[in-house]
Motif scaffolding. Structure first.
Motif, PDB file in Angstrom:
ATOM      1  N   LEU A   1      38.178  -2.854 -40.176  1.00 49.16           N
ATOM      2  CA  LEU A   1      37.803  -3.476 -41.451  1.00 49.16           C
ATOM      3  C   LEU A   1      36.849  -2.580 -42.232  1.00 49.16           C
ATOM      4  CD1 LEU A   1      37.179  -7.160 -40.276  1.00 49.16           C
ATOM      5  CD2 LEU A   1      39.066  -6.364 -41.721  1.00 49.16           C
ATOM      6  N   ALA A   2      35.920  -1.933 -41.530  1.00 51.17           N
ATOM      7  CA  ALA A   2      34.982  -1.032 -42.194  1.00 51.17           C
ATOM      8  C   ALA A   2      35.721   0.137 -42.834  1.00 51.17           C
ATOM      9  CB  ALA A   2      33.944  -0.517 -41.191  1.00 51.17           C
ATOM     10  N   SER A   3      36.698   0.674 -42.113  1.00 51.89           N
ATOM     11  CA  SER A   3      37.496   1.771 -42.669  1.00 51.89           C
ATOM     12  C   SER A   3      38.235   1.320 -43.924  1.00 51.89           C
ATOM     13  CB  SER A   3      38.488   2.263 -41.616  1.00 51.89           C
ATOM     14  OG  SER A   3      39.295   3.294 -42.130  1.00 51.89           O
ATOM     15  N   ASP A   4      38.789   0.107 -43.887  1.00 50.97           N
ATOM     16  CA  ASP A   4      39.476  -0.429 -45.073  1.00 50.97           C
ATOM     17  C   ASP A   4      38.507  -0.606 -46.228  1.00 50.97           C
ATOM     18  OD1 ASP A   4      41.854  -0.515 -43.676  1.00 50.97           O
ATOM     19  OD2 ASP A   4      41.701  -2.648 -43.184  1.00 50.97           O
ATOM     20  N   ALA A   5      37.297  -1.093 -45.921  1.00 43.83           N
ATOM     21  CA  ALA A   5      36.296  -1.294 -46.971  1.00 43.83           C
ATOM     22  C   ALA A   5      35.925   0.032 -47.622  1.00 43.83           C
ATOM     23  CB  ALA A   5      35.054  -1.971 -46.389  1.00 43.83           C
ATOM     24  N   LEU A   6      35.690   1.047 -46.812  1.00 43.50           N
ATOM     25  CA  LEU A   6      35.293   2.345 -47.351  1.00 43.50           C
ATOM     26  C   LEU A   6      36.410   2.987 -48.171  1.00 43.50           C
ATOM     27  CD1 LEU A   6      33.301   3.851 -44.350  1.00 43.50           C
ATOM     28  CD2 LEU A   6      32.437   2.631 -46.359  1.00 43.50           C
ATOM     29  N   SER A   7      37.650   2.729 -47.771  1.00 47.29           N
ATOM     30  CA  SER A   7      38.775   3.287 -48.534  1.00 47.29           C
ATOM     31  C   SER A   7      38.902   2.624 -49.899  1.00 47.29           C
ATOM     32  CB  SER A   7      40.077   3.123 -47.746  1.00 47.29           C
ATOM     33  OG  SER A   7      40.463   1.760 -47.666  1.00 47.29           O
ATOM     34  N   SER A   8      38.284   1.464 -50.072  1.00 41.79           N
ATOM     35  CA  SER A   8      38.326   0.766 -51.360  1.00 41.79           C
ATOM     36  C   SER A   8      37.306   1.316 -52.357  1.00 41.79           C
ATOM     37  CB  SER A   8      38.045  -0.732 -51.167  1.00 41.79           C
ATOM     38  OG  SER A   8      39.002  -1.326 -50.323  1.00 41.79           O
ATOM     39  N   LEU A   9      36.297   2.013 -51.864  1.00 39.78           N
ATOM     40  CA  LEU A   9      35.228   2.462 -52.751  1.00 39.78           C
ATOM     41  C   LEU A   9      35.732   3.484 -53.768  1.00 39.78           C
ATOM     42  CD1 LEU A   9      32.177   2.914 -50.340  1.00 39.78           C
ATOM     43  CD2 LEU A   9      32.380   1.267 -52.214  1.00 39.78           C
ATOM     44  N   PRO A  10      35.316   3.333 -55.013  1.00 40.74           N
ATOM     45  CA  PRO A  10      35.644   4.359 -56.009  1.00 40.74           C
ATOM     46  C   PRO A  10      34.738   5.569 -55.812  1.00 40.74           C
ATOM     47  CG  PRO A  10      34.213   2.712 -56.973  1.00 40.74           C
ATOM     48  CD  PRO A  10      34.518   2.236 -55.573  1.00 40.74           C
ATOM     49  N   VAL A  11      34.951   6.588 -56.609  1.00 38.96           N
ATOM     50  CA  VAL A  11      34.055   7.744 -56.580  1.00 38.96           C
ATOM     51  C   VAL A  11      32.688   7.300 -57.113  1.00 38.96           C
ATOM     52  CG1 VAL A  11      33.614  10.041 -57.515  1.00 38.96           C
ATOM     53  CG2 VAL A  11      35.942   9.366 -56.880  1.00 38.96           C
ATOM     54  N   ILE A  12      31.647   7.571 -56.343  1.00 41.60           N
ATOM     55  CA  ILE A  12      30.291   7.163 -56.711  1.00 41.60           C
ATOM     56  C   ILE A  12      29.462   8.412 -56.971  1.00 41.60           C
ATOM     57  CG2 ILE A  12      28.223   5.928 -55.960  1.00 41.60           C
ATOM     58  CD1 ILE A  12      30.049   4.203 -54.196  1.00 41.60           C
ATOM     59  N   ALA A  13      29.056   8.580 -58.218  1.00 42.10           N
ATOM     60  CA  ALA A  13      28.334   9.804 -58.593  1.00 42.10           C
ATOM     61  C   ALA A  13      26.888   9.787 -58.104  1.00 42.10           C
ATOM     62  CB  ALA A  13      28.371   9.974 -60.110  1.00 42.10           C
ATOM     63  N   ASP A  14      26.287   8.597 -58.060  1.00 44.35           N
ATOM     64  CA  ASP A  14      24.887   8.476 -57.644  1.00 44.35           C
ATOM     65  C   ASP A  14      24.802   8.683 -56.130  1.00 44.35           C
ATOM     66  OD1 ASP A  14      22.418   7.429 -56.689  1.00 44.35           O
ATOM     67  OD2 ASP A  14      22.195   6.244 -58.515  1.00 44.35           O
ATOM     68  N   PRO A  15      24.156   9.756 -55.658  1.00 42.23           N
ATOM     69  CA  PRO A  15      24.140  10.028 -54.209  1.00 42.23           C
ATOM     70  C   PRO A  15      23.430   8.953 -53.407  1.00 42.23           C
ATOM     71  CG  PRO A  15      22.692  11.543 -55.397  1.00 42.23           C
ATOM     72  CD  PRO A  15      23.477  10.813 -56.425  1.00 42.23           C
ATOM     73  N   GLU A  16      22.401   8.346 -53.978  1.00 40.67           N
ATOM     74  CA  GLU A  16      21.682   7.290 -53.253  1.00 40.67           C
ATOM     75  C   GLU A  16      22.555   6.060 -53.058  1.00 40.67           C
ATOM     76  OE1 GLU A  16      18.458   5.270 -51.349  1.00 40.67           O
ATOM     77  OE2 GLU A  16      19.099   7.344 -51.609  1.00 40.67           O
ATOM     78  N   MET A  17      23.275   5.652 -54.119  1.00 40.15           N
ATOM     79  CA  MET A  17      24.145   4.489 -53.998  1.00 40.15           C
ATOM     80  C   MET A  17      25.360   4.794 -53.129  1.00 40.15           C
ATOM     81  SD  MET A  17      22.653   1.997 -55.371  1.00 40.15           S
ATOM     82  CE  MET A  17      21.112   2.791 -54.894  1.00 40.15           C
ATOM     83  N   ALA A  18      25.826   6.042 -53.141  1.00 36.25           N
ATOM     84  CA  ALA A  18      26.925   6.425 -52.250  1.00 36.25           C
ATOM     85  C   ALA A  18      26.474   6.287 -50.800  1.00 36.25           C
ATOM     86  CB  ALA A  18      27.370   7.855 -52.546  1.00 36.25           C
ATOM     87  N   ARG A  19      25.256   6.748 -50.504  1.00 36.11           N
ATOM     88  CA  ARG A  19      24.717   6.618 -49.141  1.00 36.11           C
ATOM     89  C   ARG A  19      24.622   5.155 -48.727  1.00 36.11           C
ATOM     90  NH1 ARG A  19      20.382   4.986 -46.824  1.00 36.11           N
ATOM     91  NH2 ARG A  19      19.347   4.549 -48.812  1.00 36.11           N
ATOM     92  N   VAL A  20      24.122   4.337 -49.635  1.00 38.21           N
ATOM     93  CA  VAL A  20      23.939   2.916 -49.343  1.00 38.21           C
ATOM     94  C   VAL A  20      25.276   2.233 -49.061  1.00 38.21           C
ATOM     95  CG1 VAL A  20      23.345   0.724 -50.458  1.00 38.21           C
ATOM     96  CG2 VAL A  20      21.737   2.628 -50.538  1.00 38.21           C
ATOM     97  N   LEU A  21      26.221   2.385 -49.969  1.00 41.57           N
ATOM     98  CA  LEU A  21      27.465   1.620 -49.864  1.00 41.57           C
ATOM     99  C   LEU A  21      28.378   2.162 -48.780  1.00 41.57           C
ATOM    100  CD1 LEU A  21      28.040   1.018 -53.664  1.00 41.57           C
ATOM    101  CD2 LEU A  21      27.383  -0.680 -51.957  1.00 41.57           C
ATOM    102  N   TYR A  22      28.376   3.458 -48.554  1.00 44.24           N
ATOM    103  CA  TYR A  22      29.168   4.003 -47.454  1.00 44.24           C
ATOM    104  C   TYR A  22      28.542   3.659 -46.100  1.00 44.24           C
ATOM    105  CZ  TYR A  22      32.651   6.618 -50.098  1.00 44.24           C
ATOM    106  OH  TYR A  22      33.719   6.959 -50.895  1.00 44.24           O
ATOM    107  N   GLY A  23      27.227   3.518 -46.071  1.00 46.88           N
ATOM    108  CA  GLY A  23      26.556   3.245 -44.809  1.00 46.88           C
ATOM    109  C   GLY A  23      26.539   1.787 -44.397  1.00 46.88           C
ATOM    110  N   LEU A  24      26.775   0.882 -45.345  1.00 45.08           N
ATOM    111  CA  LEU A  24      26.595  -0.542 -45.058  1.00 45.08           C
ATOM    112  C   LEU A  24      27.546  -1.091 -43.991  1.00 45.08           C
ATOM    113  CD1 LEU A  24      25.032  -3.119 -45.739  1.00 45.08           C
ATOM    114  CD2 LEU A  24      26.641  -3.511 -47.619  1.00 45.08           C
ATOM    115  N   PRO A  25      28.862  -0.946 -44.112  1.00 45.63           N
ATOM    116  CA  PRO A  25      29.752  -1.558 -43.104  1.00 45.63           C
ATOM    117  C   PRO A  25      29.532  -1.013 -41.694  1.00 45.63           C
ATOM    118  CG  PRO A  25      30.985  -0.970 -45.084  1.00 45.63           C
ATOM    119  CD  PRO A  25      29.652  -0.323 -45.201  1.00 45.63           C
ATOM    120  N   THR A  26      29.497   0.318 -41.557  1.00 46.29           N
ATOM    121  CA  THR A  26      29.311   0.891 -40.224  1.00 46.29           C
ATOM    122  C   THR A  26      27.908   0.627 -39.698  1.00 46.29           C
ATOM    123  OG1 THR A  26      28.824   3.016 -41.277  1.00 46.29           O
ATOM    124  CG2 THR A  26      31.063   2.661 -40.498  1.00 46.29           C
TER     125      THR A  26
END
Length: 326
Positions: free
Chosen positions: A289-314
């Motif tokens: 499910l985490a892999s599916d969630a991460l595959s849904s994410l769009p390109v995130i330019a803000d590095p801090e928000m990319a870290r947050v949202l990519y890190g949340l499920p795992t």
């Protein structure tokens, strides 16, 4: 030595999100105490003021920032509305469960009676809807109205299937999607109504979140969680981890389903489940499910928000794994 594993709310704890949550907290306080009746204000204010993870409004703020927006007044109000709906749903959950306490504090139904608690929960839903209409936008108000319907349907389905030995993992998944994941989806959607991929991310994380919560009720301890375990079994809620285990290596416990269990039976059943592949199977399912969630994410330019949202499920899977007892 036990290494600290971050909880989901810690992963979301970036400076920009934290600053926004201070404003969201003020808005929640204002909305929950806006009735002309002081007793409703005291009751709703006590529920929303009791703390909590604020995971859903934090996700709203993170979504807005990730998609190139800002923590505007509209986003703050939308985030507060999401939390108010969550709080109202907890009041209704306690009422349906006839719970006397939540996290060591007396519930509203224990203090005000069933009728009083029902009205306060309804007030929170209605107040969120009015605030969304007046201070956000039509798409946001529609998303919040829709999620209240889904919450009700998901909770009703679960209640209708209590102690049902014929409940399937697919049934449990449908209920989870309605009663929990829909609000995570809405948390992302209200930040940016056109952000459909973020909404998918929110829903998939919400499913994962609930499944891991259900796993901990079966495979953790009261000392680790700070609350009793085995409550789902007591209430006749046959959750997805349990139902998957029945299909795999725990078919022998199926005769225990369909009736109320004694405390000795619950203790024995929990021990049996912990000796099985329940934990590993559920964690592996959630990693998918985490892999599916991460595959849904769009390109995130803000590095801090990319870290947050990519890190949340795992990150949440890692935290849950640190809480289980094998």
């Amino acid at each position: 030595m036990i290494t600290h594993v971050a909880r989901p709310e810690e992963i979301l704890d970036s400076p920009a999100v934290s600053a926004g949550l201070v404003r969201v907290e003020r808005r929640i306080r204002g909305l929950s105490t806006s009735s002309r009746l002081p007793l409703i204000n005291r009751a709703a204010g006590r529920i929303t003021g009791a703390g909590g993870k604020r995971l859903r409004p934090a996700l709203t703020l993170a979504t807005a920032l990730a998609l190139g927006g800002s923590v505007s007044n509209r986003v703050v109000t939308a985030a507060a509305c999401v939390e108010l709906i969550h709080a109202g749903s907890l009041v209704h959950d306690d009422l349906m469960d006839k719970a006397a306490e939540r996290r060591g504090v007396r519930t509203l139904n224990a203090e005000l009676g069933d009728a009083g608690a029902l009205v306060v929960g309804d007030f929170m839903f209605a107040r969120a809807g009015l605030a969304a209409l007046s201070a956000t936008s039509k798409p946001v108000a529609e998303a919040l109205a829709s999620v209240i319907v889904e919450l009700a349907e998901g909770q009703f389905q679960e209640a209708a299937e209590l102690f049902d030995p014929g409940r399937t993992p697919e049934d449990a998944l449908r209920s989870i999607t309605g009663k929990t994941a829909s609000l995570f989806r809405a948390s992302c959607l209200v930040a940016h109504p056109a952000g459909r991929s973020m909404a998918e991310y929110g829903e998939r994380f919400g499913v994962l979140f609930q499944i891991l919560d259900d796993l901990l009720d079966l495979a953790s301890t009261a000392e680790r969680l700070g609350k009793p375990v085995g409550n789902d079994l007591r209430q006749g809620v046959y959750t997805l981890p349990l139902l998957r285990a029945l299909r795999h290596d725990c078919a022998d416990v199926r005769p225990l389903l369909g009736r109320r269990l004694s405390e000795d039976e619950i203790t024995a059943l929990l021990a049996r489940l912990r000796r099985s592949h329940l934990v590993d199977d559920t964690l592996e399912y959630c990693r998918g499910l985490a892999s599916d969630a991460l595959s849904s994410l769009p390109v995130i330019a803000d590095p801090e928000m990319a870290r947050v949202l990519y890190g949340l499920p795992t990150g949440y899977i890692d935290w849950a794994e640190s809480m289980v007892v094998r």
